[in-house]
Design an enzyme around this catalytic site. Structure first.
Site, PDB file in Angstrom:
ATOM      1  N   CYS A 134      28.776  42.180  50.734  1.00 38.18           N
ATOM      2  CA  CYS A 134      29.623  42.963  51.194  1.00 38.18           C
ATOM      3  C   CYS A 134      29.817  42.718  52.735  1.00 38.18           C
ATOM      4  O   CYS A 134      28.685  42.058  53.259  1.00 38.18           O
ATOM      5  CB  CYS A 134      30.278  44.057  51.025  1.00 38.18           C
ATOM      6  SG  CYS A 134      29.496  45.328  52.144  1.00 38.18           S
TER       7      CYS A 134
ATOM      8  N   ASP B 139      50.041  57.686  39.963  1.00 38.70           N
ATOM      9  CA  ASP B 139      49.788  58.364  38.695  1.00 38.70           C
ATOM     10  C   ASP B 139      50.955  59.452  38.647  1.00 38.70           C
ATOM     11  O   ASP B 139      52.619  58.715  39.587  1.00 38.70           O
ATOM     12  CB  ASP B 139      48.862  59.683  39.738  1.00 38.70           C
ATOM     13  CG  ASP B 139      49.036  60.136  40.557  1.00 38.70           C
ATOM     14  OD1 ASP B 139      50.223  60.261  40.978  1.00 38.70           O
ATOM     15  OD2 ASP B 139      48.519  60.675  41.541  1.00 38.70           O
TER      16      ASP B 139
ATOM     17  N   HIS C 218      31.888  48.634  51.781  1.00 39.35           N
ATOM     18  CA  HIS C 218      30.542  48.349  51.342  1.00 39.35           C
ATOM     19  C   HIS C 218      30.975  49.473  49.943  1.00 39.35           C
ATOM     20  O   HIS C 218      30.316  48.400  48.874  1.00 39.35           O
ATOM     21  CB  HIS C 218      29.411  49.358  52.381  1.00 39.35           C
ATOM     22  CG  HIS C 218      28.213  49.245  51.670  1.00 39.35           C
ATOM     23  ND1 HIS C 218      27.817  48.335  50.619  1.00 39.35           N
ATOM     24  CD2 HIS C 218      27.895  50.302  51.289  1.00 39.35           C
ATOM     25  CE1 HIS C 218      26.702  49.031  50.128  1.00 39.35           C
ATOM     26  NE2 HIS C 218      26.473  49.979  50.078  1.00 39.35           N
TER      27      HIS C 218
ATOM     28  N   ASP D 144      39.000  55.817  38.258  1.00 42.97           N
ATOM     29  CA  ASP D 144      39.698  55.756  39.532  1.00 42.97           C
ATOM     30  C   ASP D 144      39.050  56.441  40.700  1.00 42.97           C
ATOM     31  O   ASP D 144      38.987  57.707  39.598  1.00 42.97           O
ATOM     32  CB  ASP D 144      40.860  55.542  39.673  1.00 42.97           C
ATOM     33  CG  ASP D 144      41.861  57.087  39.922  1.00 42.97           C
ATOM     34  OD1 ASP D 144      41.798  57.490  38.834  1.00 42.97           O
ATOM     35  OD2 ASP D 144      41.976  57.768  41.320  1.00 42.97           O
TER      36      ASP D 144
ATOM     37  N   CYS E 163      27.821  43.974  54.315  1.00 49.20           N
ATOM     38  CA  CYS E 163      26.208  44.454  54.486  1.00 49.20           C
ATOM     39  C   CYS E 163      25.269  42.620  54.997  1.00 49.20           C
ATOM     40  O   CYS E 163      24.482  42.883  55.431  1.00 49.20           O
ATOM     41  CB  CYS E 163      25.545  44.433  53.415  1.00 49.20           C
ATOM     42  SG  CYS E 163      25.822  46.798  53.088  1.00 49.20           S
TER      43      CYS E 163
ATOM     44  N   CYS F  61      23.197  43.705  48.642  1.00 49.76           N
ATOM     45  CA  CYS F  61      24.999  43.756  48.510  1.00 49.76           C
ATOM     46  C   CYS F  61      25.689  42.736  49.012  1.00 49.76           C
ATOM     47  O   CYS F  61      25.333  42.201  49.858  1.00 49.76           O
ATOM     48  CB  CYS F  61      25.936  44.805  49.263  1.00 49.76           C
ATOM     49  SG  CYS F  61      27.512  45.054  48.977  1.00 49.76           S
TER      50      CYS F  61
END
Lengths: 389, 389
Positions: free
Chosen positions: B306, B93, B335, B266, B309, B304
């Site tokens: 991930c 940014d 996660h 974002d 999980c 999920c």
């Protein structure tokens, strides 16, 4: 199911030795350093990372887990591997050491220890029976006898009375133990007094437990007092059983301990010092909080193969540390654990190649920057001499 | 080297679209959510993990990095990829938004912004020229024009004067920019006023920058005010350039934003809410601090993939959270990022298969538990209608 915790010495080099130790969750190779997962996690490190860096067995603390979340919840997950997702072998301590450390918050009797729960102030009792019950629920592969670790300094008479009670507690642990897939290790006490160590040993050995710990050391005494007690005790423990030096884990302690025939170690040091911004290396401890580190575009330890050393500069990690970013303690903990595992791997290799004492002497020259302390030199000399009790 | 930041729309489904965007550090697929690495790290997450969970581009904050460690140190590492070890594309940014947020600590003039460094109280100036200089040193693939994001609420006259100044700042950014391997995105302002949005758009489009951001939203206005402004602006931006809705990232915002033709997002939300113990799921936000979670032997989100999980129960993660263990914020952040990435992947698939609006309607029924808000329903309706400015 009857499980035999077979311990097979593969190679000796003076008093140092390598061995394999079979546990229900897999065979480990000793000497080994065990990361400490106090509350069911090695702080900041995932089980996958533990496997990646060569961790073999993880220690968990009975005291913390019985208070929170409670051993029943861990048991409902099928024990520590299901709870923590670390699939390998575990060792739990008895809770004794932590309870004893509570100072005025606890009272020791023949029955056990009554203490104030540090989380909510409630009154809790820990006895040999309760310790085994909790450790059976937690389900580690190796469990520890409930003992008293006297503070340092302590009166000789107190240490003697305490070690005698610890032997009675060991008997009670044996009596109530039900699971055959857990190895109960006994703990030898006696402070820094050879005659008391001998008394504790002689009373403990008849229990023929599958492993023995050297307890009551690294509690404040000097290294000059500690290592003779390690040497004395280790040399009198059975050849065919693992020897575990509890709560020990600075790099120089691993080298000296292995020199004297110790097989297993644990310590919060690598993760704790990592969280404070220190990195372990062959050149000693590196302080990432120093202003010098802020501009160094080199890895923590150019000889290390950990994720942090393969990806980051000291300057980046020093930035994370100043910015209080979680990745800093995570990466420093990972590096420090890997450093200790790699240190032990190098010692296993040196033992296998029969040049352990030369390797250790060379390592110590660099680590201590030429000023190798007397206690260390002495441990290496003893290492080269045969173990004659 | 002349780099063309080619943006190729692959598929449209109403106003929603999928595309590829070529950057010097690799091609990304849009829509995409960008994790925020404020101080040069996505809090608690390693670059390897970012790649594993499907992150494509990482955002870093110019304001924070220029103050600490300073852009020169990042440049000495060869820019953000060398510094942070994340090898993929970055976006920085301009520093403007953070500086504006300092409130009474900063003063805005035609020249730029003078502010008090939050770390040491020193006086610092940020201008369009300085912002580009810092962003060139940081070396991201996409850099942002220095703009003012007026607070909400703000006087209409202030918003108008501000957006006109932002256009003059955009021109100054263009003038000083030297690196051709960085895409400078312009930012359209105008608050929630259609005529001001149009004024900002018409003044900004002639710069023909390789991408455009919708700025000045998600700063306190209601969703009922925000989404008409998103729809209005997005539908008037060029078809063949990426559209980036800055600072936005709740799950419902990604769905509504993509519905209205946004390509990039974002937000710190997934990592921040994770650190506070909340997990994102298709059923809404799960509170791991609740006493119910303490005994649930199921994953955070059974759908999920991930690490958290696949390995942990809610009960275990709730335990880590109560015990203030670092692994809790780490795993919840991981996660939540994976949840958002997967959510966007599912939307890309729905667009490709030409049933995006139906997918989004079904997703919202479950997510809002039957109470789909009017603003969301309206965004989906608009999504199905062609983009006619």
């Amino acid at each position: 199911m009857k499980v035999v915790f077979e311990f097979e010495v593969k190679q000796r080099d003076g008093r140092a030795r390598t061995a394999t130790f079979a546990t229900p969750r897999g065979q480990v190779t000793t000497p080994m350093f065990m990361p400490v997962g106090t509350q069911g996690t090695v702080k900041g490190i995932s089980p996958q990372e533990l496997s990646d860096i060569g961790s073999q067995m993880v220690l968990a603390n009975t005291y913390h887990l019985m208070l929170r979340p409670g051993e029943q919840l861990v048991e409902a997950h099928g024990g520590l591997p299901g709870f923590t997702a670390y699939p390998g072998p575990f060792l739990t301590d008895s809770g004794g050491f932590q309870v004893m450390s509570l100072g005025h918050l606890r009272k020791i009797t023949e029955e056990g220890v009554v203490f104030k729960n540090h989380l909510d102030g409630s009154r809790v009792e820990l006895t040999p029976e309760r310790s085994i019950q909790v450790q059976e629920a937690l389900g580690a592969d190796v469990i520890m006898a409930f003992d008293e670790c006297p503070p340092y300094p302590a009166e000789r008479s107190y240490i003697q009375a305490s070690l005698e009670r610890t032997v009675r507690w060991l008997e009670r642990c044996h009596t109530v133990k039900t699971r055959e897939d857990q190895a109960l290790f006994a703990i030898v006490q006696g402070g820094v007094h050879e005659d008391l160590r001998l008394q504790s040993l002689e009373a403990t050995l008849p229990f023929a437990t599958p492993g023995f710990a050297v307890g009551g050391l690294a509690v404040g005494e000097s290294k000059e007092e500690m290592y003779p007690a390690v040497a004395f005790t280790a040399s009198r423990l059975p050849e065919n059983k693992p020897r575990y030096l509890m709560g020990v884990g600075h790099p120089e302690d691993l080298v000296a301990g292995i020199a004297l025939g110790i097989d297993m170690f644990d310590c919060v040091y690598p993760t704790r010092t990592g969280r404070f911004g220190y990195a372990l290396t062959d050149d000693g401890r590196l302080n990432l909080n120093s202003s010098a580190a802020r501009t160094q575009l080199v890895p923590l330890d150019p000889e290390c193969d950990c994720y942090a050393c393969r990806h980051y500069t000291r300057a980046y990690l020093a930035h994370l540390l100043r910015a209080e970013e979680m990745l800093a303690p995570r990466m420093l903990s990972l590096h420090n654990l890997r450093y200790l595992h790699r240190l032990v791997e190098r010692m296993r290799d040196a033992i296998t190649q029969q040049h352990f004492q030369a390797w250790a002497a060379e390592w110590s020259q660099r680590y201590f920057r030429g000023n190798v302390p007397e206690w260390f030199r002495k441990a290496l000399e003893q290492s080269a001499r045969p173990e004659t009790p």
